[in-house]
Design a protein around this motif. Structure first.
Motif, PDB file in Angstrom:
ATOM      1  N   ASP A  43       0.181   4.306   1.193  1.00 48.42           N
ATOM      2  CA  ASP A  43       0.090   5.068   2.443  1.00 48.42           C
ATOM      3  C   ASP A  43       0.429   6.549   2.253  1.00 48.42           C
ATOM      4  O   ASP A  43       1.266   7.121   2.958  1.00 48.42           O
ATOM      5  CB  ASP A  43       1.032   4.468   3.507  1.00 48.42           C
ATOM      6  CG  ASP A  43       0.583   3.097   3.983  1.00 48.42           C
ATOM      7  OD1 ASP A  43      -0.541   2.695   3.634  1.00 48.42           O
ATOM      8  OD2 ASP A  43       1.367   2.436   4.685  1.00 48.42           O
TER       9      ASP A  43
ATOM     10  N   THR B 176      -5.145   5.378  -0.146  1.00 43.93           N
ATOM     11  CA  THR B 176      -4.067   4.394  -0.336  1.00 43.93           C
ATOM     12  C   THR B 176      -3.595   3.787   0.981  1.00 43.93           C
ATOM     13  O   THR B 176      -2.664   2.975   0.981  1.00 43.93           O
ATOM     14  CB  THR B 176      -2.877   5.045  -1.073  1.00 43.93           C
ATOM     15  OG1 THR B 176      -2.435   6.199  -0.339  1.00 43.93           O
ATOM     16  CG2 THR B 176      -3.257   5.440  -2.483  1.00 43.93           C
TER      17      THR B 176
ATOM     18  N   LYS C 226       0.851  -1.187   0.000  1.00 41.32           N
ATOM     19  CA  LYS C 226       0.000   0.000   0.000  1.00 41.32           C
ATOM     20  C   LYS C 226       0.891   1.244   0.000  1.00 41.32           C
ATOM     21  O   LYS C 226       1.950   1.258   0.633  1.00 41.32           O
ATOM     22  CB  LYS C 226      -0.921  -0.005   1.222  1.00 41.32           C
ATOM     23  CG  LYS C 226      -2.046  -1.032   1.133  1.00 41.32           C
ATOM     24  CD  LYS C 226      -2.991  -0.964   2.311  1.00 41.32           C
ATOM     25  CE  LYS C 226      -2.303  -1.443   3.583  1.00 41.32           C
ATOM     26  NZ  LYS C 226      -3.259  -1.516   4.723  1.00 41.32           N
TER      27      LYS C 226
ATOM     28  N   ASN D  51      -6.265   0.780   0.338  1.00 44.68           N
ATOM     29  CA  ASN D  51      -6.218   0.037  -0.921  1.00 44.68           C
ATOM     30  C   ASN D  51      -4.800  -0.041  -1.472  1.00 44.68           C
ATOM     31  O   ASN D  51      -4.036   0.923  -1.384  1.00 44.68           O
ATOM     32  CB  ASN D  51      -7.115   0.721  -1.966  1.00 44.68           C
ATOM     33  CG  ASN D  51      -8.509   0.985  -1.450  1.00 44.68           C
ATOM     34  OD1 ASN D  51      -9.276   0.069  -1.216  1.00 44.68           O
ATOM     35  ND2 ASN D  51      -8.829   2.269  -1.249  1.00 44.68           N
ATOM     36  N   LYS D  52      -4.482  -1.170  -2.051  1.00 39.18           N
ATOM     37  CA  LYS D  52      -3.192  -1.325  -2.726  1.00 39.18           C
ATOM     38  C   LYS D  52      -3.278  -0.736  -4.130  1.00 39.18           C
ATOM     39  O   LYS D  52      -4.352  -0.574  -4.691  1.00 39.18           O
ATOM     40  CB  LYS D  52      -2.814  -2.804  -2.806  1.00 39.18           C
ATOM     41  CG  LYS D  52      -2.469  -3.431  -1.460  1.00 39.18           C
ATOM     42  CD  LYS D  52      -2.062  -4.883  -1.631  1.00 39.18           C
ATOM     43  CE  LYS D  52      -1.677  -5.502  -0.288  1.00 39.18           C
ATOM     44  NZ  LYS D  52      -1.280  -6.928  -0.416  1.00 39.18           N
TER      45      LYS D  52
END
Length: 309
Positions: free
Chosen positions: A214, A247, A212, A250-251
């Protein structure tokens, strides 16, 4: 009779010289100015406008030179710049050729949807139905004509973007849309050119490892959707927001851009800079980011930063 004929000839020659002077020699303005010819204006209306806005005191001269040059067969509209050295013939030729005055819009890199809408609304573009998501818009300076439709202006930007990408090498495994999305992330996160290169490298490394991203800026977009500025800091609960742009949840890349990336940032992304880094945080004292190769190093540097802050 001879005297009358002589007077007539002198008068005729005088009128020819006056016409020649007004049309080809006389400067028609004392300083630069712009005239605006409305759409569907007829020749008489345009001639009156020229006479009103310049030193030409009658519409007869604009009208007659327009007839002579065939202008009445091609009526153009828009804004036209009259320079100090222009004669009437220069202006008529410019209008006939459709050499309209171009206005400038600078799309600042990193602006969001609401800011872009404000920029468009403050311009002299003609408002029509458009969806910003239908166009590949990038941050750069562009030109338009007064009265040009917004959709036409955006299509010109889209064409510019398409032409740009047709002349560069796209990074393997990425599409043009991917590059634009990544560039928007880098635009929001990076503080300078070097910073942006390393942030791109972190994004690249994380994508390849199926981690991810991030990225805080995507959380902000998950909340605002680019419609307004978030006037507060993110909190822990924000990171848990269920949204396709978040993010932290979710990847992979978000489904779309989170801002308008600048052309220079896109070029930085296309450099495909490599680094061993997977983590970073912002150091407000240095106004740049601190990068780390792994989570252990990241947490150590972050603790040291908070301790000294």
């Amino acid at each position: 009779k001879k005297n009358k004929l002589r007077i007539f000839i002198y008068f005729f020659l005088f009128m020819i010289l006056l016409y020649f002077y007004n049309v080809f020699i006389k400067n028609i303005v004392d300083e630069e100015k712009i005239i605006y010819i409305e759409e569907n204006s007829n020749l008489k209306k345009i001639s009156n406008l020229i006479a009103e806005k310049t030193n030409i005191k009658t519409y007869i001269f604009p009208y007659s030179i327009s007839i002579i040059t065939g202008y009445e067969k091609k009526l153009n509209y828009g804004e036209f710049l009259i320079k100090k050295e222009y004669s009437l013939f220069d202006l008529i030729k410019k209008i006939k050729n459709g050499d309209s005055y171009k206005r400038k819009i600078t799309i600042v890199e990193g602006i969001e949807k609401y800011q872009f809408t404000e920029l468009i609304n403050s311009s002299l573009l003609k408002k029509d139905n458009y969806n910003i998501k239908d166009y590949n818009i990038i941050g750069e300076t562009f030109y338009y004509y007064k009265g040009q439709k917004v959709s036409s202006f955006l299509k010109n930007i889209d064409d510019f973007t398409t032409n740009f990408f047709s002349n560069v090498e796209i990074i393997e495994d990425f599409t043009i849309n991917d590059i634009l999305i990544i560039s928007s992330l880098v635009e929001k996160e990076g503080k300078n050119e070097y910073d942006k290169k390393l942030i791109y490298s972190v994004i690249y490394n994380r994508l390849k490892k199926n981690m991810k991203l991030d990225i805080d800026a995507t959380v902000i977009y998950s909340i605002t959707k680019g419609e307004y500025k978030l006037n507060r800091k993110l909190n822990y609960n924000d990171l848990k927001i269920k949204d396709s742009y978040n993010t932290y949840k979710n990847k992979g890349l978000p489904p779309g851009l989170i801002c308008i990336p600048g052309l220079n940032t896109i070029k930085i992304v296309l450099e495909n800079h490599k680094s061993p880094y997977f983590y970073y945080f912002f150091d407000k004292n240095k106004n740049s980011h601190i990068f780390s190769k792994n989570y252990k190093e990241h947490t150590y540097k972050l603790k040291q930063y908070r301790k000294n802050d």
